[in-house]
Design a protein around this motif. Structure first.
Motif, PDB file in Angstrom:
ATOM      1  N   LEU A  91      16.336  -6.361 -23.669  1.00 29.89           N
ATOM      2  CA  LEU A  91      17.716  -6.292 -23.158  1.00 29.89           C
ATOM      3  C   LEU A  91      18.595  -5.444 -24.070  1.00 29.89           C
ATOM      4  O   LEU A  91      19.442  -4.686 -23.594  1.00 29.89           O
ATOM      5  CB  LEU A  91      18.298  -7.702 -23.015  1.00 29.89           C
ATOM      6  CG  LEU A  91      17.649  -8.581 -21.937  1.00 29.89           C
ATOM      7  CD1 LEU A  91      18.255  -9.984 -21.963  1.00 29.89           C
ATOM      8  CD2 LEU A  91      17.802  -7.965 -20.552  1.00 29.89           C
ATOM      9  N   ALA A  92      18.370  -5.557 -25.391  1.00 29.59           N
ATOM     10  CA  ALA A  92      19.197  -4.798 -26.337  1.00 29.59           C
ATOM     11  C   ALA A  92      18.906  -3.306 -26.228  1.00 29.59           C
ATOM     12  O   ALA A  92      19.823  -2.477 -26.203  1.00 29.59           O
ATOM     13  CB  ALA A  92      18.951  -5.289 -27.763  1.00 29.59           C
ATOM     14  N   GLY A  93      17.616  -2.951 -26.138  1.00 29.17           N
ATOM     15  CA  GLY A  93      17.237  -1.542 -26.038  1.00 29.17           C
ATOM     16  C   GLY A  93      17.756  -0.932 -24.738  1.00 29.17           C
ATOM     17  O   GLY A  93      18.237   0.209 -24.714  1.00 29.17           O
ATOM     18  N   VAL A 148      10.902   4.155 -25.634  1.00 28.09           N
ATOM     19  CA  VAL A 148       9.459   4.009 -25.864  1.00 28.09           C
ATOM     20  C   VAL A 148       9.147   2.520 -25.944  1.00 28.09           C
ATOM     21  O   VAL A 148       9.675   1.815 -26.809  1.00 28.09           O
ATOM     22  CB  VAL A 148       9.046   4.704 -27.187  1.00 28.09           C
ATOM     23  CG1 VAL A 148       7.534   4.666 -27.352  1.00 28.09           C
ATOM     24  CG2 VAL A 148       9.561   6.142 -27.222  1.00 28.09           C
ATOM     25  N   GLU A 149       8.333   2.029 -25.016  1.00 24.80           N
ATOM     26  CA  GLU A 149       8.080   0.579 -24.914  1.00 24.80           C
ATOM     27  C   GLU A 149       6.576   0.324 -24.926  1.00 24.80           C
ATOM     28  O   GLU A 149       5.830   0.964 -24.183  1.00 24.80           O
ATOM     29  CB  GLU A 149       8.733   0.041 -23.635  1.00 24.80           C
ATOM     30  CG  GLU A 149       8.303  -1.346 -23.200  1.00 24.80           C
ATOM     31  CD  GLU A 149       8.569  -2.429 -24.237  1.00 24.80           C
ATOM     32  OE1 GLU A 149       9.705  -2.534 -24.722  1.00 24.80           O
ATOM     33  OE2 GLU A 149       7.616  -3.169 -24.570  1.00 24.80           O
ATOM     34  N   ARG A 150       6.145  -0.651 -25.719  1.00 32.45           N
ATOM     35  CA  ARG A 150       4.696  -0.899 -25.827  1.00 32.45           C
ATOM     36  C   ARG A 150       4.120  -1.613 -24.595  1.00 32.45           C
ATOM     37  O   ARG A 150       2.938  -1.487 -24.290  1.00 32.45           O
ATOM     38  CB  ARG A 150       4.399  -1.709 -27.096  1.00 32.45           C
ATOM     39  CG  ARG A 150       4.895  -3.123 -27.057  1.00 32.45           C
ATOM     40  CD  ARG A 150       4.618  -3.879 -28.330  1.00 32.45           C
ATOM     41  NE  ARG A 150       5.335  -5.143 -28.308  1.00 32.45           N
ATOM     42  CZ  ARG A 150       5.517  -5.912 -29.339  1.00 32.45           C
ATOM     43  NH1 ARG A 150       5.048  -5.565 -30.528  1.00 32.45           N
ATOM     44  NH2 ARG A 150       6.174  -7.035 -29.220  1.00 32.45           N
ATOM     45  N   GLY A 162      11.025  -7.169 -22.586  1.00 34.24           N
ATOM     46  CA  GLY A 162      10.727  -7.825 -23.862  1.00 34.24           C
ATOM     47  C   GLY A 162      10.583  -9.325 -23.675  1.00 34.24           C
ATOM     48  O   GLY A 162       9.831  -9.785 -22.816  1.00 34.24           O
ATOM     49  N   ARG A 163      11.356 -10.087 -24.427  1.00 35.28           N
ATOM     50  CA  ARG A 163      11.260 -11.557 -24.347  1.00 35.28           C
ATOM     51  C   ARG A 163      11.778 -12.078 -23.004  1.00 35.28           C
ATOM     52  O   ARG A 163      11.470 -13.198 -22.618  1.00 35.28           O
ATOM     53  CB  ARG A 163      12.018 -12.195 -25.492  1.00 35.28           C
ATOM     54  CG  ARG A 163      11.320 -11.980 -26.819  1.00 35.28           C
ATOM     55  CD  ARG A 163      12.046 -12.741 -27.917  1.00 35.28           C
ATOM     56  NE  ARG A 163      11.303 -12.707 -29.142  1.00 35.28           N
ATOM     57  CZ  ARG A 163      11.589 -11.919 -30.173  1.00 35.28           C
ATOM     58  NH1 ARG A 163      12.607 -11.097 -30.107  1.00 35.28           N
ATOM     59  NH2 ARG A 163      10.871 -11.961 -31.272  1.00 35.28           N
ATOM     60  N   ASN A 164      12.573 -11.301 -22.333  1.00 30.16           N
ATOM     61  CA  ASN A 164      12.975 -11.626 -20.954  1.00 30.16           C
ATOM     62  C   ASN A 164      11.864 -11.052 -20.062  1.00 30.16           C
ATOM     63  O   ASN A 164      12.059 -10.114 -19.295  1.00 30.16           O
ATOM     64  CB  ASN A 164      14.338 -10.982 -20.682  1.00 30.16           C
ATOM     65  CG  ASN A 164      14.911 -11.293 -19.300  1.00 30.16           C
ATOM     66  OD1 ASN A 164      16.053 -10.964 -19.039  1.00 30.16           O
ATOM     67  ND2 ASN A 164      14.144 -11.915 -18.431  1.00 30.16           N
TER      68      ASN A 164
HETATM   69  C1  LIG Z   1      11.302 -18.973 -23.185  1.00 33.09           C
HETATM   70  C2  LIG Z   1      12.552 -18.250 -23.657  1.00 33.09           C
HETATM   71  C3  LIG Z   1      13.798 -18.745 -23.278  1.00 33.09           C
HETATM   72  C4  LIG Z   1      14.967 -18.106 -23.708  1.00 33.09           C
HETATM   73  N1  LIG Z   1      16.178 -18.603 -23.311  1.00 33.09           N
HETATM   74  C5  LIG Z   1      17.318 -17.969 -23.713  1.00 33.09           C
HETATM   75  C6  LIG Z   1      18.579 -18.441 -23.302  1.00 33.09           C
HETATM   76  O1  LIG Z   1      18.700 -19.433 -22.581  1.00 33.09           O
HETATM   77  N2  LIG Z   1      19.688 -17.777 -23.714  1.00 33.09           N
HETATM   78  C7  LIG Z   1      19.604 -16.667 -24.514  1.00 33.09           C
HETATM   79  O2  LIG Z   1      20.640 -16.083 -24.874  1.00 33.09           O
HETATM   80  N3  LIG Z   1      18.405 -16.209 -24.927  1.00 33.09           N
HETATM   81  C8  LIG Z   1      17.276 -16.834 -24.545  1.00 33.09           C
HETATM   82  N4  LIG Z   1      16.065 -16.369 -24.962  1.00 33.09           N
HETATM   83  C9  LIG Z   1      16.056 -15.270 -25.909  1.00 33.09           C
HETATM   84  C10 LIG Z   1      16.256 -13.932 -25.219  1.00 33.09           C
HETATM   85  O3  LIG Z   1      15.310 -13.772 -24.210  1.00 33.09           O
HETATM   86  C11 LIG Z   1      16.088 -12.891 -26.305  1.00 33.09           C
HETATM   87  O4  LIG Z   1      17.018 -13.122 -27.354  1.00 33.09           O
HETATM   88  C12 LIG Z   1      16.340 -11.494 -25.791  1.00 33.09           C
HETATM   89  O5  LIG Z   1      15.611 -11.232 -24.601  1.00 33.09           O
HETATM   90  C13 LIG Z   1      15.940 -10.548 -26.929  1.00 33.09           C
HETATM   91  O6  LIG Z   1      16.201  -9.236 -26.509  1.00 33.09           O
HETATM   92  P1  LIG Z   1      16.007  -8.064 -27.539  1.00 33.09           P
HETATM   93  O7  LIG Z   1      16.166  -6.807 -26.754  1.00 33.09           O
HETATM   94  O8  LIG Z   1      16.872  -8.250 -28.719  1.00 33.09           O
HETATM   95  O9  LIG Z   1      14.524  -8.202 -28.117  1.00 33.09           O
HETATM   96  P2  LIG Z   1      13.080  -8.215 -27.341  1.00 33.09           P
HETATM   97  O10 LIG Z   1      13.197  -8.800 -25.991  1.00 33.09           O
HETATM   98  O11 LIG Z   1      12.165  -8.815 -28.326  1.00 33.09           O
HETATM   99  O12 LIG Z   1      12.825  -6.661 -27.182  1.00 33.09           O
HETATM  100  C14 LIG Z   1      12.097  -5.913 -28.113  1.00 33.09           C
HETATM  101  C15 LIG Z   1      11.296  -4.901 -27.323  1.00 33.09           C
HETATM  102  O13 LIG Z   1      10.673  -4.016 -28.227  1.00 33.09           O
HETATM  103  C16 LIG Z   1       9.327  -3.817 -27.823  1.00 33.09           C
HETATM  104  N5  LIG Z   1       8.584  -3.439 -29.020  1.00 33.09           N
HETATM  105  C17 LIG Z   1       8.388  -4.183 -30.138  1.00 33.09           C
HETATM  106  N6  LIG Z   1       7.689  -3.498 -31.059  1.00 33.09           N
HETATM  107  C18 LIG Z   1       7.440  -2.296 -30.502  1.00 33.09           C
HETATM  108  C19 LIG Z   1       6.750  -1.140 -30.959  1.00 33.09           C
HETATM  109  N7  LIG Z   1       6.176  -1.103 -32.181  1.00 33.09           N
HETATM  110  N8  LIG Z   1       6.661  -0.077 -30.139  1.00 33.09           N
HETATM  111  C20 LIG Z   1       7.244  -0.099 -28.895  1.00 33.09           C
HETATM  112  N9  LIG Z   1       7.903  -1.165 -28.412  1.00 33.09           N
HETATM  113  C21 LIG Z   1       8.001  -2.239 -29.205  1.00 33.09           C
HETATM  114  C22 LIG Z   1       8.906  -5.155 -27.266  1.00 33.09           C
HETATM  115  O14 LIG Z   1       7.781  -5.058 -26.422  1.00 33.09           O
HETATM  116  C23 LIG Z   1      10.177  -5.556 -26.495  1.00 33.09           C
HETATM  117  O15 LIG Z   1      10.185  -5.056 -25.195  1.00 33.09           O
HETATM  118  C24 LIG Z   1      14.877 -16.969 -24.541  1.00 33.09           C
HETATM  119  C25 LIG Z   1      13.628 -16.464 -24.908  1.00 33.09           C
HETATM  120  C26 LIG Z   1      12.481 -17.089 -24.468  1.00 33.09           C
HETATM  121  C27 LIG Z   1      11.139 -16.509 -24.863  1.00 33.09           C
END
Ligand SMILES: Cc1cc2nc3c(=O)[nH]c(=O)nc-3n(C[C@H](O)[C@H](O)[C@H](O)COP(=O)(O)OP(=O)(O)OC[C@H]3O[C@@H](n4cnc5c(N)ncnc54)[C@H](O)[C@@H]3O)c2cc1C
Length: 336
Positions: free
Chosen positions: A19-21, A38-40, A46-48
């Motif tokens: 979501l952040a990216g 660039v996404e793996r 990601g976590r969503n």
């Molecule tokens: C079961 C569950 C329930 C949740 N419930 C909530 C909630 O109720 N409320 C809330 O606010 N949050 C919740 N979250 C947390 C929320 O989903 C995450 O905080 C948010 O999605 C994180 O987004 P992000 O973009 O920061 O990181 P991520 O989603 O971790 O994104 C990182 C991305 O980088 C990619 N990546 C990593 N390393 C590499 C690499 N070397 N090369 C290429 N790509 C790479 C990954 O594949 C991923 O797509 C929950 C999470 C889970 C797992």
């Protein structure tokens, strides 16, 4: 004052389509940059995340959405309207809480409806206390959002704003549980309006009262279900970004960031491809980005999230997802 990148910034590589990216990609595309994500994994989110199995799709991350305005804001950066990308269904009620004594409480975002529910189930006094609690968390949101949440904090000095003084005066730096108890006297409402701190990994006994802003974000501002599941959100963000010229390279793992004269110049992928750009945005978790991608010797502080032990006594259930909260959630967190 926000730190600025010096030199050319025409082409930006975003590593990670979480979501952040995705939000960064939309903002940069809206600001006229050429953006490559660039996404793996094979899908954004990601976590969503998304799991496809036996013809069914499952959300692997969050189940419901709060603060849809933030998603709308990211889409608006490229001139898109959230209504054209997501069908959001407001959940009514937000939660149905079941208690060990057999009573139950429906939690509504509408304050009048919730006051009527508390007056019917508990008492008029408790309903009045809830009204004052809503005023408190609404002020927290007003003081925290612009200055502390939706803002880059590049220096501790950035924290010194008039709203910091307002938060202190409001009691925002006292502990959450006793602060909530100032407004709410019944343990049932106390739990319903303080458990949200555990979303951030902190028990209400340990959390500061400023964490009650999370209760505003979900129990006052409302909870939504995107039709198609939560993975519809990153799908929509990625599709809107693609429509506005962002290039996505899925199934591509970045193994390192190449640097020259203290500035990142390229990312190297697992297959050995070198992708150059002017600026790089790293979406992976900060310690991972430092250690694995930047091979930085700088010591990074790992982030800790405490976990709540589940107690066999079920005190609360959500209609749309089920949450088990220990009656002693404060104690459980202390044990971690
Ligand atoms: C079961 C569950 C329930 C949740 N419930 C909530 C909630 O109720 N409320 C809330 O606010 N949050 C919740 N979250 C947390 C929320 O989903 C995450 O905080 C948010 O999605 C994180 O987004 P992000 O973009 O920061 O990181 P991520 O989603 O971790 O994104 C990182 C991305 O980088 C990619 N990546 C990593 N390393 C590499 C690499 N070397 N090369 C290429 N790509 C790479 C990954 O594949 C991923 O797509 C929950 C999470 C889970 C797992």
């Amino acid at each position: 004052m926000v730190a600025k990148v010096k030199g050319p910034t025409d082409h930006v590589v975003v590593v990670g389509a979480g979501l952040a990216g995705l939000s960064a990609a939309l903002r940069l595309a809206g600001a006229g940059r050429k953006v490559t994500v660039v996404e793996r994994e094979s899908v954004p989110g990601g976590r969503n995340g998304l799991l496809n199995k036996s013809g069914y799709s499952f959300d692997t991350g969050p189940s419901v959405l709060t603060m849809p305005d933030l998603i709308a804001d990211a889409l608006a950066c490229v001139g898109e309207d959230i209504k054209d990308w997501l069908d959001l269904v407001p959940l009514k009620p937000l939660y149905r809480a079941f208690y060990h004594d057999g009573s139950q409480l429906d939690v509504h975002a509408d304050t009048n409806q919730m006051q009527a529910e508390i007056a019917k189930t508990i008492s008029q006094e408790e309903a009045a206390g809830y009204g004052r609690y809503v005023e408190f968390v609404t002020k927290l949101y007003k003081y925290e959002m612009n200055d502390f949440i939706d803002r880059n904090i590049d220096s501790p000095l950035n924290l010194l704003t008039p709203n910091l003084a307002r938060l202190v005066a409001l009691g925002g730096f006292r502990k959450l549980a006793p602060k909530v108890n100032q407004f709410l006297k019944d343990p049932r409402t106390q739990k319903v309006y303080s458990f949200q701190a555990m979303y951030a990994g902190v028990s209400p006994q340990q959390a500061l009262a400023i964490y009650a802003v999370i209760a505003y974000m979900d129990s006052v501002n409302g909870v939504f279900f995107p039709k198609g599941g939560m993975h519809a959100v990153p799908r929509a963000l990625a599709a809107a970004a693609e429509k506005h010229g962002v290039t996505f390279k899925y199934n591509t793992t970045v193994t390192s960031v190449e640097k020259k004269n203290g500035r990142a110049t390229a990312v190297i992928t697992e297959s050995g491809e070198r992708i150059t750009a002017d600026v790089f945005v790293l979406n992976p978790d900060l310690p991972v980005a430092w250690r694995d991608l930047c091979q930085s010797s700088a010591s990074s502080t790992p982030l800790h999230a405490s976990h709540c032990l589940l107690d066999p006594i079920r005190v609360m259930t959500i209609l749309h997802i089920t949450i088990f909260i220990s009656v002693n959630h404060g104690m459980a967190s202390l044990m971690n």
